[in-house]
Design an enzyme around this catalytic site. Structure first.
Site, short mmCIF file in Angstrom:
data_model
loop_
_atom_site.label_atom_id
_atom_site.label_comp_id
_atom_site.label_asym_id
_atom_site.label_seq_id
_atom_site.Cartn_x
_atom_site.Cartn_y
_atom_site.Cartn_z
N GLU A 114 0.83 -1.21 0.00
CA GLU A 114 0.00 0.00 0.00
C GLU A 114 0.86 1.26 0.00
O GLU A 114 0.51 2.26 -0.64
CB GLU A 114 -0.94 -0.01 1.21
CG GLU A 114 -2.01 -1.10 1.11
CD GLU A 114 -2.89 -1.16 2.35
OE1 GLU A 114 -4.09 -1.43 2.20
OE2 GLU A 114 -2.37 -0.94 3.46
N GLU A 134 -3.50 -9.72 4.33
CA GLU A 134 -4.38 -9.36 5.45
C GLU A 134 -5.54 -10.34 5.62
O GLU A 134 -5.99 -10.59 6.75
CB GLU A 134 -4.92 -7.94 5.26
CG GLU A 134 -3.93 -6.84 5.58
CD GLU A 134 -3.05 -6.46 4.40
OE1 GLU A 134 -2.43 -5.38 4.43
OE2 GLU A 134 -2.98 -7.25 3.42
#
Length: 263
Positions: A114, A134
């Protein structure tokens, strides 16, 4: 005074700022590191003498694995105050109108991927690997869930988000997630080469491009065009009233290279 070295190192070279994440062993980001990165990128944004930033990391194995889960286990709140720019200092930094190049030198997963996605261009070493794991930890890659389906084909983005699988630099290039992948010993050479090219360009035009792109992301085409025409975007208004725009026209007419002053 603490003798602990800063987890973020900076180096100025002309109008280029090199930002190196250096937090052994894996360059994971905790709250303190995120806040420092926010201050670094805020200062870069606000410094009129800096035009381009390169973001990379120390070592050859890890770019960044994202959030420091060990720190979280010791009380570093996952939803804490990440600092002025949000996680990693770039993700939510307002009015970042200068180009940022990410040079991914190894594993970039979770929040590390990210972070790379927050840059304008991404270069990767051949051995770099990527993932959004995640899902396996029972949480969500929030920024990637927003950005990734807009950057690469929707079904590929959803596969990566829903499975958390790993992929290499060659696949990242295939989907347009990175601009180039290179041998590890060429990565920083190429990053500096690209940064110097951008350093020589018109900073007011870069600012206008970045603001237009941000504005257009959540708007209809004609709405953004109207704001440009009416000079309702600050960077566009500054550009259209600038010495640099006149310099560009003069240089073209005089068949010479323009000299950009950023004003």
């Amino acid at each position: 005074m603490s003798d602990t070295p800063s987890p973020v190192r900076t180096e100025r070279n002309g109008a280029i700022l090199l930002v190196t994440l250096d937090r052994p062993k894996a360059n994971a980001i905790d709250l303190t590191t995120s806040r420092i990165m926010g201050e670094v990128f805020r200062d870069f944004r606000d410094d009129p003498d800096l035009r381009v930033a390169i973001l990379t990391a120390a070592g050859e194995k890890f770019f960044c694995p994202g959030w420091d889960l060990k720190a979280a286990a010791e009380g570093d709140a996952v939803d804490g105050d990440y600092g002025v720019g949000g996680f990693g200092g770039l993700q939510e930094l307002r009015d970042m109108n200068k180009p940022v190049i990410a040079a991914v030198n190894g594993i970039a997963c979770g929040g590390g991927l990210e972070l790379a996605l927050s840059a304008d261009m991404i270069l990767a070493a051949e051995h770099a690997t990527f993932a959004l794991p995640e899902i396996r930890s029972g949480t969500v890659a929030d920024a990637a869930s927003i950005k990734l389906p807009k950057r690469i084909p929707y079904h590929i983005a959803m596969e990566l988000l829903l499975t958390g699988r790993w992929f290499g630099a060659d696949e990242a290039l295939r989907w347009g997630l990175v601009n180039e992948f290179l041998p590890a010993d060429r990565l920083m050479e190429r990053a500096w080469e690209l940064a110097r090219l951008l350093e020589s360009g018109p900073p007011l035009v870069y600012a206008a491009i970045k603001e237009i792109v941000r504005d257009a992301e959540g708007a209809r085409f004609q709405d953004t065009m109207n704001r440009i025409t009416r000079r309702q975007l600050r960077s566009v208004d500054v550009l259209y009233s600038s010495e640099d725009q006149l310099e560009g026209a003069r240089a073209f007419a005089e068949k010479r290279d323009p000299v950009w002053k950023g004003r």
